[in-house]
Design a protein around this motif. Structure first.
Motif, PDB file in Angstrom:
ATOM      1  N   ALA A  81       3.383   5.660  -3.162  1.00  0.00           N
ATOM      2  CA  ALA A  81       4.593   6.197  -3.799  1.00  0.00           C
ATOM      3  C   ALA A  81       4.406   6.320  -5.306  1.00  0.00           C
ATOM      4  CB  ALA A  81       5.800   5.320  -3.477  1.00  0.00           C
ATOM      5  N   ARG A  82       3.797   5.314  -5.923  1.00  0.00           N
ATOM      6  CA  ARG A  82       3.521   5.387  -7.367  1.00  0.00           C
ATOM      7  C   ARG A  82       2.571   6.535  -7.683  1.00  0.00           C
ATOM      8  NH1 ARG A  82       3.439  -0.011  -6.535  1.00  0.00           N
ATOM      9  NH2 ARG A  82       1.169  -0.172  -6.636  1.00  0.00           N
ATOM     10  N   ASN A  83       1.559   6.724  -6.842  1.00  0.00           N
ATOM     11  CA  ASN A  83       0.622   7.833  -7.037  1.00  0.00           C
ATOM     12  C   ASN A  83       1.336   9.174  -6.907  1.00  0.00           C
ATOM     13  OD1 ASN A  83      -1.559   6.133  -7.467  1.00  0.00           O
ATOM     14  ND2 ASN A  83      -2.238   6.220  -5.349  1.00  0.00           N
TER      15      ASN A  83
ATOM     16  N   CYS B 173      -5.778  12.640   5.627  1.00  0.00           N
ATOM     17  CA  CYS B 173      -4.806  12.503   4.541  1.00  0.00           C
ATOM     18  C   CYS B 173      -4.372  11.040   4.450  1.00  0.00           C
ATOM     19  CB  CYS B 173      -3.598  13.386   4.812  1.00  0.00           C
ATOM     20  SG  CYS B 173      -2.179  13.038   3.739  1.00  0.00           S
ATOM     21  N   PRO B 174      -4.401  10.448   3.260  1.00  0.00           N
ATOM     22  CA  PRO B 174      -4.011   9.029   3.151  1.00  0.00           C
ATOM     23  C   PRO B 174      -2.619   8.741   3.705  1.00  0.00           C
ATOM     24  CG  PRO B 174      -4.977   9.792   1.097  1.00  0.00           C
ATOM     25  CD  PRO B 174      -4.813  11.008   1.977  1.00  0.00           C
ATOM     26  N   THR B 175      -1.658   9.564   3.360  1.00  0.00           N
ATOM     27  CA  THR B 175      -0.293   9.318   3.819  1.00  0.00           C
ATOM     28  C   THR B 175      -0.114   9.721   5.274  1.00  0.00           C
ATOM     29  OG1 THR B 175       0.480   9.714   1.567  1.00  0.00           O
ATOM     30  CG2 THR B 175       2.147   9.731   3.297  1.00  0.00           C
TER      31      THR B 175
ATOM     32  N   ALA C 210       0.835  -1.204   0.000  1.00  0.00           N
ATOM     33  CA  ALA C 210       0.000   0.000   0.000  1.00  0.00           C
ATOM     34  C   ALA C 210       0.868   1.252   0.000  1.00  0.00           C
ATOM     35  CB  ALA C 210      -0.933  -0.007   1.207  1.00  0.00           C
ATOM     36  N   ILE C 211       1.939   1.228   0.778  1.00  0.00           N
ATOM     37  CA  ILE C 211       2.871   2.365   0.793  1.00  0.00           C
ATOM     38  C   ILE C 211       3.481   2.536  -0.591  1.00  0.00           C
ATOM     39  CG2 ILE C 211       5.054   3.226   1.748  1.00  0.00           C
ATOM     40  CD1 ILE C 211       4.215   1.765   4.403  1.00  0.00           C
TER      41      ILE C 211
ATOM     42  N   LEU D 205       8.250   8.044   2.005  1.00  0.00           N
ATOM     43  CA  LEU D 205       7.220   8.612   1.139  1.00  0.00           C
ATOM     44  C   LEU D 205       6.985  10.086   1.477  1.00  0.00           C
ATOM     45  CD1 LEU D 205       5.024   8.262  -1.002  1.00  0.00           C
ATOM     46  CD2 LEU D 205       3.553   7.331   0.792  1.00  0.00           C
ATOM     47  N   MET D 206       6.880  10.391   2.745  1.00  0.00           N
ATOM     48  CA  MET D 206       6.682  11.780   3.168  1.00  0.00           C
ATOM     49  C   MET D 206       7.891  12.626   2.772  1.00  0.00           C
ATOM     50  SD  MET D 206       4.182  13.456   4.687  1.00  0.00           S
ATOM     51  CE  MET D 206       3.276  12.438   5.827  1.00  0.00           C
ATOM     52  N   ARG D 207       9.095  12.053   2.945  1.00  0.00           N
ATOM     53  CA  ARG D 207      10.321  12.764   2.548  1.00  0.00           C
ATOM     54  C   ARG D 207      10.336  13.071   1.055  1.00  0.00           C
ATOM     55  NH1 ARG D 207      13.219   9.049   5.155  1.00  0.00           N
ATOM     56  NH2 ARG D 207      13.149   9.665   7.299  1.00  0.00           N
TER      57      ARG D 207
END
Length: 192
Positions: free
Chosen positions: A68-70, A107-109, A63-64, A130-132
């Motif tokens: 990342a792809r999105n 927020c999803p992330t 899912a992470i 991902l956040m970075r």
């Protein structure tokens, strides 16, 4: 185990499961989500899920990766805009455009990061990367605008978004996201 090219369906099912995991985890959270919930959302028999993912943690990691792809797809689209100011403001517009989803689930992330931060199995670091990546992209935009304080501005932008996402979700008020998006757009315009 490798996927057979003749099978053709294996990569499709795996991606469907990862996408479904991202959605269901966003809506229900990691702890409340079962593998059966994800299989049902992906329209894949539960027994088949184990062919692709042996554990729930592997599904969370997938899912992470889907997030990342999105993010990569979104930033590639934004990068097609002519100026960094337009790119940043389009990012804001995208966030504001999803305010009803934020009202319901956050927020999803950000929500995933908050939940995984309490764990010590490495998933917290995966979502931090991902956040970075989002902060790094925003930093590049501010740097292209000629700002020596690009990193600080990027952190401030993402922090403002995460904060307003939390408030929008907690108070169930989409107008908060709209107002903060407008304020952040004015802030970006004010940066010389």
């Amino acid at each position: 185990m490798t996927y057979s090219k003749a099978a053709g369906q294996a990569p499709g099912k795996r991606e469907r499961l990862a996408t479904a995991a991202a959605q269901v985890l966003h809506e229900q959270g990691v702890e409340r989500t079962t593998l059966a919930d994800i299989a049902r959302a992906a329209d894949v028999p539960v027994g088949n899920l184990y062919y692709y993912f042996k554990t729930k943690n592997q599904l969370v990691e997938a899912a992470i990766d889907a997030h990342a792809r999105n993010l990569e797809s979104m930033t590639a689209e934004l990068d097609a805009l002519p100026t960094p100011r337009e790119r940043l403001k389009a990012l804001l517009a995208g966030w504001v455009g999803q305010r009803e989803l934020t009202v319901r689930f956050g927020c999803p992330t950000g929500t995933l990061a908050a939940e995984l931060d309490k764990r010590t199995d490495g998933l917290d670091e995966s979502v931090a990367r991902l956040m970075r990546a989002l902060i790094d992209w925003a930093e590049g935009q501010f740097r292209e605008m000629g700002r020596a304080d690009a990193r600080e501005l990027a952190v401030a932008l993402i922090a403002a978004y995460q904060g307003i996402s939390l408030l929008t979700n907690t108070l169930r008020d989409p107008d908060l996201m709209t107002a903060e998006g407008a304020r952040l757009a004015r802030w970006i315009d004010s940066l010389a």
